[in-house]
Write an enzyme that holds these catalytic residues in place. Structure first.
Site, PDB file in Angstrom:
ATOM      1  CG  HIS A 148     -29.330 -36.223 -26.667  1.00 17.68           C
ATOM      2  ND1 HIS A 148     -30.687 -36.295 -26.390  1.00 17.68           N
ATOM      3  CD2 HIS A 148     -28.742 -37.523 -26.303  1.00 17.68           C
ATOM      4  CE1 HIS A 148     -30.872 -37.512 -25.576  1.00 17.68           C
ATOM      5  NE2 HIS A 148     -29.474 -38.174 -25.681  1.00 17.68           N
TER       6      HIS A 148
ATOM      7  NE  ARG B 227     -28.295 -41.390 -28.158  1.00 23.66           N
ATOM      8  CZ  ARG B 227     -27.149 -41.555 -28.007  1.00 23.66           C
ATOM      9  NH1 ARG B 227     -26.260 -41.725 -29.002  1.00 23.66           N
ATOM     10  NH2 ARG B 227     -26.442 -41.852 -26.862  1.00 23.66           N
TER      11      ARG B 227
ATOM     12  CG  ASN C 273     -24.636 -41.312 -21.860  1.00 25.49           C
ATOM     13  OD1 ASN C 273     -23.829 -41.771 -21.843  1.00 25.49           O
ATOM     14  ND2 ASN C 273     -25.044 -41.454 -23.241  1.00 25.49           N
TER      15      ASN C 273
ATOM     16  CB  CYS D  37     -25.402 -48.263 -26.275  1.00 26.69           C
ATOM     17  SG  CYS D  37     -26.940 -48.202 -25.416  1.00 26.69           S
TER      18      CYS D  37
END
Ligand code: PEP
Ligand code: MG
Length: 573
Positions: free
Chosen positions: A196, A302, A455, A503
């Protein structure tokens, strides 16, 4: 260490672009400490700031101790005594104050210097028990640092030079807090491009290199070039290298300006297939820029970065205000709010969370007060614009049922309170666990839409921790297992009529995005940095050609063969 000769340090690109600046070292994976000189009139305030942090730490520890006593009796609460004793230790506290005053340095730096001396003394001890006490000091140092930094440090903005943050690891929220026009680059000893922190760096458009252990030798003030194309950091560059990079930087800026022009053109393939292209954002400030760039939706917001930004729980009213502002700034563009996902490299109030542990929806179902508060806030804000709610890290239909019931309870509560909200807010699920990929057709009746999180899906499918750089080279979207999995998801979801938006970062990488289109996914959502290049790619490919390509690559055995075939199709090489 003084280096006079140019040195190349190899790492992995986490965010493209290039930056020239002076290193500013962070010293801890969780807390950033940097060194700066105070003006005489700032010293008193700095001592007060330090004393406040001591006081705050003491209060937190006392609360913790009381709770421990209540839950597990007096025996274990002595552990906290050791920490409280450190805070009472004049050798520790007074020495820090003395350092701030005599050396005119910031509290973080003084803490670090004093604790470094003590750590060394501990390490020299022969008694194993006493050596173990080092951990108490370590803990308290972290706590003090945290409390010092719960507010952004204004002085960071006043850095006299362009800074490149260098450290072992910089958590994403820290990078966000420390962003300023003077932070031009990031270089870390550990980490991977899928963490992240890397995603945050890309969102902030900060060139970043991760996984470069040799950076450990770089000191604050050293001149660096972060080259986010070659994946290197140049330490102490020569004048020629510096001049060459400055020229490249000018060209890069020109190119960026040029590519911005194509952003308003529709996302249609050469053979006129319409693709939906949304934007991924990590914090509310990005909405405006997404709308200005003509993005047709916010495909993924997010929310955890903003939620945990202050280091303490936000209250419902401030969440409603924040989400309302997001929706108003979106000016009618639909916003997909993903409820908080607490992952391994994200900060939360209770420390580090495992990738295989209490993440995403699991965390929310264990902390229903927090979950309900966020849902109430989202519903209440929904009167300001098209809102979608997305649940992360869903792995069972049971969890989904529980979440659906909680959503219904929240709506009933708002009805009772006579609070207006949009009752038709679509509810979606992230397909990012193997379990969700296998059972998305079973989940479909309970949801309005899906988002595909490549991811996580890839990390769980290939058993590769996305934040562990020692396995990063194994992370491969062209692995036949991934292609088959994506094909299966498409095949399972299609008959249900529910939409799927990809996404994950796969959608932001040109060849992988082409694979996704070929496999049938016609809705992608990518970071703002990737938006122009993905739009250009969409406009330059033919869907029928990509469909043929997917037929071929689904039969291949090796990722390398797949990649070569895809690249040949996309780039014509
Ligand atoms: C994903 O897993 O692909 C995703 C989009 O979510 P995150 O990167 O926040 O885990
Ligand atoms: Mg994910």
């Amino acid at each position: 260490m003084i280096v006079s000769e140019e040195r190349i340090i190899h790492g992995v690109v986490a965010s493209v672009g290039m930056a020239v600046g002076k290193a500013v070292r962070t010293f801890d994976p969780l807390f950033v400490s940097f060194n700066f000189k105070l003006r005489p009139d700032q010293i008193c305030k700095e001592v007060e700031r330090f004393r406040n942090s001591v006081e705050k730490s003491r209060e937190q520890l006392k609360r913790m101790q009381a709770e421990l006593k209540r839950k597990s009796g007096p025996e274990s609460s002595f552990l906290i005594d050791a920490h409280l004793l450190v805070l009472q230790d004049r050798l520790f506290v007074d020495r820090i104050v003395e350092k701030i005053e005599s050396e005119s340095i910031n509290a973080e730096w003084a803490i670090q210097q004093v604790s470094d001396d003590l750590f060394q003394a501990y390490d020299r001890l022969n008694d194993e028990y006493l050596r173990e006490r080092r951990g108490d000091l370590d803990d308290i140092v972290r706590r003090l640092m945290h409390n010092l930094q719960s507010k952004p440090l204004p002085s960071f903005n006043k850095l006299p030079y362009d800074a490149i943050l260098v450290g072992k690891l910089v958590p994403p929220s820290t990078l966000f807090e420390l962003r300023s026009h003077r932070v031009v680059g990031l270089a870390t000893e550990t980490g991977s491009p899928l963490s992240h922190t890397a995603i945050m760096a890309r969102s902030l458009e900060i060139p970043a290199i991760v996984g470069a252990p040799e950076l450990a030798e770089v000191a604050s003030g050293d001149l660096l070039i972060v080259d986010g194309e070659r994946g290197v950091v140049i330490w102490s560059p020569s004048d020629e290298t510096l001049a060459a990079y400055k020229g490249r930087d000018r060209d890069g800026k020109r190119l960026k300006k040029k590519s911005g022009a194509s952003v308003s053109s529709p996302a249609v393939t050469e053979d006129r297939v319409q693709i939906s292209l949304g934007a991924n954002i990590n914090f509310s400030e990005e909405v405006r820029s997404a709308v200005t760039h003509g993005c047709e939706s916010i495909g993924l917001y997010r929310t955890e970065f903003d939620f945990f930004r202050e280091g303490k729980q936000p209250d419902e009213e401030s969440l409603v205000a924040d989400y309302s502002l997001v929706l108003k700034s979106a000016k009618g563009v639909p916003v997909t709010f993903r409820t908080i996902d607490v992952g391994i490299d994200q900060r939360s109030w209770d420390g580090v969370n495992s990738n295989l542990g209490v993440r995403g929806l699991r965390f929310c179902l264990e902390n229903t007060d927090i979950f309900k508060k966020q849902l109430r806030s989202l519903y209440r804000a929904s009167v300001n614009g098209p809102t979608r709610i997305l649940l992360p890290f869903v792995s069972t239909v049971d969890d989904l049922d529980t979440a659906t019931q909680i959503l219904a309870d929240v709506r009933a509560e708002l009805d009772l309170r006579h609070q207006p909200y949009d009752r038709n807010v679509p509810i979606g699920v992230m397909i990012e666990t193997p379990a969700a990929a296998q059972t998305c057709d079973l989940m479909a009746p309970c949801v309005d839409f899906f988002c595909l999180g490549t991811n996580d899906l890839i990390q769980y499918y290939l058993v590769i921790d996305r934040s562990d750089q020692s396995v990063v080279h194994l992370y491969n979207p062209f692995h036949p297992a991934i292609l088959r999995c994506l094909h299966q998801v498409y095949t399972l979801v299609r008959p249900t009529g529910k939409s799927v938006t990809v996404c994950g970062e796969m959608a932001a990488d040109l060849p992988s995005a082409a694979v996704l289109l070929g496999l049938g996914f016609t809705s992608l959502s990518v970071s703002l940095t990737a938006y122009p290049r993905i739009k250009r790619m969409i406009r330059s490919v033919s869907m029928s050609q990509l469909r043929d390509l997917s037929g071929q690559i689904l039969k291949m055995h090796k990722p390398k063969e797949v990649e070569a075939r895809v690249r040949a199709t996309v780039y014509g090489t």
